[in-house]
Design a protein around this motif. Structure first.
Motif, PDB file in Angstrom:
ATOM      1  N   ASP A 120       0.887  -1.280  -0.074  1.00 57.25           N
ATOM      2  CA  ASP A 120       0.105   0.004   0.135  1.00 57.25           C
ATOM      3  C   ASP A 120       0.881   1.305  -0.015  1.00 57.25           C
ATOM      4  N   ASP A 121       0.556   2.053  -0.920  1.00 57.94           N
ATOM      5  CA  ASP A 121       1.460   3.394  -1.091  1.00 57.94           C
ATOM      6  C   ASP A 121       0.635   4.451  -0.374  1.00 57.94           C
ATOM      7  N   GLY A 122      -0.245   4.411   0.330  1.00 63.20           N
ATOM      8  CA  GLY A 122      -0.917   5.163   1.266  1.00 63.20           C
ATOM      9  C   GLY A 122      -2.004   6.355   0.366  1.00 63.20           C
ATOM     10  N   THR A 123      -1.907   6.004  -0.889  1.00 62.11           N
ATOM     11  CA  THR A 123      -2.764   7.350  -1.675  1.00 62.11           C
ATOM     12  C   THR A 123      -4.283   6.835  -1.733  1.00 62.11           C
ATOM     13  N   GLY A 124      -4.631   5.749  -1.414  1.00 59.01           N
ATOM     14  CA  GLY A 124      -6.045   5.266  -1.383  1.00 59.01           C
ATOM     15  C   GLY A 124      -6.790   5.935  -0.409  1.00 59.01           C
ATOM     16  N   ASP A 125      -8.173   5.465  -0.641  1.00 60.67           N
ATOM     17  CA  ASP A 125      -9.097   5.989   0.488  1.00 60.67           C
ATOM     18  C   ASP A 125      -8.677   5.522   1.876  1.00 60.67           C
ATOM     19  N   ALA A 126      -8.645   6.618   2.791  1.00 59.64           N
ATOM     20  CA  ALA A 126      -8.040   6.244   4.194  1.00 59.64           C
ATOM     21  C   ALA A 126      -9.224   5.332   4.888  1.00 59.64           C
ATOM     22  N   ASP A 127     -10.327   5.369   4.746  1.00 56.88           N
ATOM     23  CA  ASP A 127     -11.248   4.353   5.292  1.00 56.88           C
ATOM     24  C   ASP A 127     -10.945   2.911   4.842  1.00 56.88           C
ATOM     25  N   VAL A 128     -10.598   2.674   3.444  1.00 62.60           N
ATOM     26  CA  VAL A 128     -10.449   1.220   3.173  1.00 62.60           C
ATOM     27  C   VAL A 128      -9.136   0.870   3.713  1.00 62.60           C
ATOM     28  N   ALA A 129      -8.344   1.853   3.841  1.00 62.39           N
ATOM     29  CA  ALA A 129      -6.901   1.269   4.263  1.00 62.39           C
ATOM     30  C   ALA A 129      -6.978   0.841   6.014  1.00 62.39           C
ATOM     31  N   ALA A 130      -7.909   1.657   6.525  1.00 60.59           N
ATOM     32  CA  ALA A 130      -8.226   1.524   8.173  1.00 60.59           C
ATOM     33  C   ALA A 130      -8.786  -0.016   8.190  1.00 60.59           C
ATOM     34  N   VAL A 143      -7.556  -5.374  -3.003  1.00 65.15           N
ATOM     35  CA  VAL A 143      -7.453  -5.096  -4.460  1.00 65.15           C
ATOM     36  C   VAL A 143      -6.685  -4.017  -4.463  1.00 65.15           C
ATOM     37  N   PHE A 144      -5.315  -3.852  -5.291  1.00 62.22           N
ATOM     38  CA  PHE A 144      -4.703  -2.667  -5.758  1.00 62.22           C
ATOM     39  C   PHE A 144      -4.580  -2.601  -7.061  1.00 62.22           C
ATOM     40  N   SER A 145      -4.208  -1.128  -7.525  1.00 63.79           N
ATOM     41  CA  SER A 145      -3.557  -0.828  -8.749  1.00 63.79           C
ATOM     42  C   SER A 145      -2.268  -0.661  -8.899  1.00 63.79           C
ATOM     43  N   TYR A 146      -1.561  -0.747  -9.844  1.00 60.92           N
ATOM     44  CA  TYR A 146      -0.165  -0.594 -10.203  1.00 60.92           C
ATOM     45  C   TYR A 146       0.297  -0.381 -11.414  1.00 60.92           C
ATOM     46  N   ASP A 147       1.143   0.783 -11.433  1.00 63.88           N
ATOM     47  CA  ASP A 147       1.705   1.109 -12.664  1.00 63.88           C
ATOM     48  C   ASP A 147       3.002   0.723 -12.826  1.00 63.88           C
ATOM     49  N   GLY A 148       3.376  -0.199 -13.514  1.00 64.48           N
ATOM     50  CA  GLY A 148       4.802  -0.933 -13.777  1.00 64.48           C
ATOM     51  C   GLY A 148       4.767  -2.204 -14.193  1.00 64.48           C
ATOM     52  N   LEU A 153       7.656  -4.377  -8.874  1.00 65.37           N
ATOM     53  CA  LEU A 153       6.733  -4.030  -7.654  1.00 65.37           C
ATOM     54  C   LEU A 153       7.500  -4.286  -6.364  1.00 65.37           C
ATOM     55  N   GLY A 154       7.202  -3.250  -5.645  1.00 60.05           N
ATOM     56  CA  GLY A 154       7.896  -3.066  -4.163  1.00 60.05           C
ATOM     57  C   GLY A 154       6.956  -2.592  -2.910  1.00 60.05           C
ATOM     58  N   GLU A 155       7.574  -2.406  -2.065  1.00 63.26           N
ATOM     59  CA  GLU A 155       6.972  -1.901  -0.902  1.00 63.26           C
ATOM     60  C   GLU A 155       6.463  -0.469  -1.087  1.00 63.26           C
ATOM     61  N   GLY A 156       5.295   0.009  -0.857  1.00 61.97           N
ATOM     62  CA  GLY A 156       4.834   1.315  -1.120  1.00 61.97           C
ATOM     63  C   GLY A 156       4.675   1.549  -2.504  1.00 61.97           C
ATOM     64  N   THR A 157       4.287   0.409  -3.470  1.00 62.13           N
ATOM     65  CA  THR A 157       4.225   0.934  -5.012  1.00 62.13           C
ATOM     66  C   THR A 157       2.937   0.685  -5.703  1.00 62.13           C
ATOM     67  N   ALA A 158       1.925   0.084  -4.672  1.00 63.51           N
ATOM     68  CA  ALA A 158       0.464  -0.076  -5.186  1.00 63.51           C
ATOM     69  C   ALA A 158      -0.470   0.752  -4.567  1.00 63.51           C
ATOM     70  N   ARG A 159      -1.629   1.044  -5.154  1.00 64.45           N
ATOM     71  CA  ARG A 159      -2.603   1.736  -4.505  1.00 64.45           C
ATOM     72  C   ARG A 159      -3.667   0.705  -4.245  1.00 64.45           C
ATOM     73  N   LEU A 160      -4.152   1.100  -2.675  1.00 66.60           N
ATOM     74  CA  LEU A 160      -5.197   0.051  -2.373  1.00 66.60           C
ATOM     75  C   LEU A 160      -6.332   0.809  -2.935  1.00 66.60           C
ATOM     76  N   GLU A 161      -7.034  -0.032  -3.456  1.00 65.11           N
ATOM     77  CA  GLU A 161      -8.499   0.204  -4.299  1.00 65.11           C
ATOM     78  C   GLU A 161      -9.758  -0.069  -3.391  1.00 65.11           C
ATOM     79  N   ALA A 162      -9.608  -1.322  -2.762  1.00 66.47           N
ATOM     80  CA  ALA A 162     -10.697  -1.911  -2.140  1.00 66.47           C
ATOM     81  C   ALA A 162     -10.205  -3.028  -1.314  1.00 66.47           C
ATOM     82  N   PHE A 163     -11.157  -3.237  -0.120  1.00 70.16           N
ATOM     83  CA  PHE A 163     -10.928  -4.061   0.902  1.00 70.16           C
ATOM     84  C   PHE A 163     -12.098  -4.764   1.203  1.00 70.16           C
ATOM     85  N   HIS A 164     -12.300  -6.111   1.201  1.00 73.26           N
ATOM     86  CA  HIS A 164     -13.472  -6.889   1.360  1.00 73.26           C
ATOM     87  C   HIS A 164     -13.086  -8.258   2.087  1.00 73.26           C
ATOM     88  N   VAL A 165     -14.209  -8.529   2.873  1.00 78.49           N
ATOM     89  CA  VAL A 165     -14.110 -10.062   3.510  1.00 78.49           C
ATOM     90  C   VAL A 165     -15.226 -10.647   2.960  1.00 78.49           C
TER      91      VAL A 165
END
Length: 168
Positions: A120-130, A143-148, A153-165
């Motif tokens: 997680d690069d920390g740029t996604g929705d804060a509520d989803v990350a929480a 679910v992450f999006s990633y450009d590259g 792919l490395g630490e802090g390089t993907a954007r968290l788009e969604a989290f679901h259980v």
């Protein structure tokens, strides 16, 4: 190139089996896995590759998820993902062919939880990350999006788009 990465913990397994590697899913796990698959399909996620631990419970999780989502993709089973720590799991993702645009990885905790946190690069929705930071239970899906390139792919390089259980 924009890519999509789904990091998932296997569904609920039976407490016993011939070995830990051979523990099957519990009935709840099959239902929750199918619910997670239905959610992924509802989000418009259709992978073109799946990297799945070769353990029985992760194979059965993939089968339930794929069934719930209506996917017919055969997974790549990797025995190394069974005992992998987060860095090894990340290394396995880095080896994925660059023609793959949408990847699902199904493995075990604590590896999948830590992998999701470090990507997680920390740029996604804060509520989803929480919601992801609190727990990564069975059938959890990040679910992450990633450009590259996958190799980069490395630490802090993907954007968290969604989290679901997934729960039935």
């Amino acid at each position: 190139m924009s890519r999509q990465l789904v990091v998932m913990r296997h569904a609920k397994a039976e407490q016993a089996g011939p070995t830990d590697f051979d523990r099957p899913l519990a009935e709840r796990g099959r239902l929750d896995g199918a619910a997670a698959g239905a959610w992924l399909a509802g989000e418009g996620i259709t992978p073109d590759h799946a990297l799945v631990s070769a353990a029985l419970r992760t194979q059965e999780t993939w089968a339930a998820v794929a069934s719930g989502a209506g996917w017919s993709l055969s997974p790549e089973l990797d025995r190394g993902l069974y005992a992998a720590g987060p860095e090894t799991a990340l290394d396995l993702v880095r080896l994925v062919d660059d023609r793959v645009e949408r990847l699902v990885v199904i493995g075990h905790n604590p590896t999948m939880a830590v992998l999701a946190q470090v990507l997680d690069d920390g740029t996604g929705d804060a509520d989803v990350a929480a919601s992801m930071a609190g727990d990564f239970p069975t059938s959890a899906v990040a679910v992450f999006s990633y450009d590259g390139a996958w190799a980069d792919l490395g630490e802090g390089t993907a954007r968290l788009e969604a989290f679901h259980v997934g729960r039935a």
